[in-house]
Design a protein around this motif. Sequence first.
Motif, mmCIF file in Angstrom:
data_model
loop_
_atom_site.group_PDB
_atom_site.id
_atom_site.type_symbol
_atom_site.label_atom_id
_atom_site.label_comp_id
_atom_site.label_asym_id
_atom_site.label_seq_id
_atom_site.Cartn_x
_atom_site.Cartn_y
_atom_site.Cartn_z
ATOM 1 N N THR A 30 -4.762 14.418 14.677
ATOM 2 C CA THR A 30 -5.930 15.075 15.274
ATOM 3 C C THR A 30 -6.018 16.537 14.850
ATOM 4 O OG1 THR A 30 -4.720 15.742 17.275
ATOM 5 C CG2 THR A 30 -5.813 13.583 17.319
ATOM 6 N N ARG A 31 -7.227 17.048 14.958
ATOM 7 C CA ARG A 31 -7.464 18.489 14.779
ATOM 8 C C ARG A 31 -8.536 18.901 15.778
ATOM 9 N NH1 ARG A 31 -10.971 19.008 9.137
ATOM 10 N NH2 ARG A 31 -12.859 17.982 9.921
ATOM 11 N N ASP A 32 -8.508 20.172 16.148
ATOM 12 C CA ASP A 32 -9.527 20.717 17.045
ATOM 13 C C ASP A 32 -10.613 21.374 16.213
ATOM 14 O OD1 ASP A 32 -8.290 19.945 19.447
ATOM 15 O OD2 ASP A 32 -6.946 21.673 19.356
ATOM 16 N N PRO A 37 -12.317 17.547 19.558
ATOM 17 C CA PRO A 37 -11.265 16.994 18.705
ATOM 18 C C PRO A 37 -11.812 15.984 17.709
ATOM 19 C CG PRO A 37 -11.149 16.030 20.888
ATOM 20 C CD PRO A 37 -12.200 17.097 20.942
ATOM 21 N N GLU A 38 -11.107 15.861 16.580
ATOM 22 C CA GLU A 38 -11.415 14.847 15.576
ATOM 23 C C GLU A 38 -10.137 14.100 15.226
ATOM 24 O OE1 GLU A 38 -15.238 16.544 13.128
ATOM 25 O OE2 GLU A 38 -13.246 17.072 12.378
ATOM 26 N N VAL A 39 -10.314 12.853 14.808
ATOM 27 C CA VAL A 39 -9.212 11.961 14.453
ATOM 28 C C VAL A 39 -9.324 11.628 12.975
ATOM 29 C CG1 VAL A 39 -8.204 9.684 14.857
ATOM 30 C CG2 VAL A 39 -9.176 10.960 16.762
ATOM 31 N N ARG A 110 1.293 11.126 18.378
ATOM 32 C CA ARG A 110 0.200 12.043 18.045
ATOM 33 C C ARG A 110 0.725 13.188 17.200
ATOM 34 N NH1 ARG A 110 -4.274 14.649 22.139
ATOM 35 N NH2 ARG A 110 -5.458 15.729 20.534
ATOM 36 N N ARG A 112 -0.704 16.796 15.588
ATOM 37 C CA ARG A 112 -1.764 17.788 15.420
ATOM 38 C C ARG A 112 -1.650 18.311 13.983
ATOM 39 N NH1 ARG A 112 -0.176 18.090 20.578
ATOM 40 N NH2 ARG A 112 -1.789 17.824 22.158
ATOM 41 N N TRP A 130 -12.381 12.480 8.743
ATOM 42 C CA TRP A 130 -12.298 12.895 10.133
ATOM 43 C C TRP A 130 -13.463 12.307 10.919
ATOM 44 C CZ3 TRP A 130 -8.011 15.103 11.822
ATOM 45 C CH2 TRP A 130 -7.204 15.803 10.925
ATOM 46 N N PRO A 133 -13.295 11.088 18.278
ATOM 47 C CA PRO A 133 -12.504 9.972 18.803
ATOM 48 C C PRO A 133 -13.305 8.723 19.144
ATOM 49 C CG PRO A 133 -11.754 12.016 19.773
ATOM 50 C CD PRO A 133 -12.989 12.339 18.971
ATOM 51 N N LEU A 149 -7.621 5.655 21.171
ATOM 52 C CA LEU A 149 -8.511 6.654 20.585
ATOM 53 C C LEU A 149 -9.548 7.139 21.591
ATOM 54 C CD1 LEU A 149 -8.938 4.996 17.084
ATOM 55 C CD2 LEU A 149 -7.730 7.142 17.572
ATOM 56 N N LEU A 152 -8.513 10.108 23.903
ATOM 57 C CA LEU A 152 -8.294 11.481 23.377
ATOM 58 C C LEU A 152 -9.342 12.448 23.888
ATOM 59 C CD1 LEU A 152 -7.327 10.699 19.685
ATOM 60 C CD2 LEU A 152 -5.811 11.241 21.585
#
Length: 152
Positions: A30-32, A37-39, A110, A112, A130, A133, A149, A152
């Motif tokens: 994941t990233r912010d 957030p994105e997966v 998980r 990051r 990306w 979620p 998912l 999240l």
Amino acid sequence: MSTWYQKIWQEVARPVFRRPPRVQFAAICTRDTPNGPEVLLITSRDTGRWVIPKGWPINGKDGAETAQQEAWEEAGVQPDHLDRTSIGHFSYDKVMDDGSSIPVHANVYRIRVKGLAENYPEAGQRDRRWFPPQQAAELVREPELSALLQQL
């Protein structure tokens, strides 16, 4: 009598023929972003469907470390933080090279993500992208992974 045969099949015969699940370790990366957030999802090499990085146990590594290694090899993930506790699991049937399938239980960790490398072991063999979620949950096939998912 029919019920008796069903009971024998379910309790005796079927377990004899069904192999126990094998274990894999998987990474939800994941990233912010300003939009939330994105997966990171990647495509499988054989079918091209959207999946998360996962693989068999690696000698000398625990589940979290194995998930991190798979994320590097399959997606070029450069971690910012690795959660050492599993956030859940999902089950699926893995199709082997000979066409047979085996049940798999995948423990999920998980990660990051700090960045994505351009050069990594499976670069050029998979696509990576990306997703929010909810959209990622709609793209994967495994219901239990989809539920993880969505949380999240």
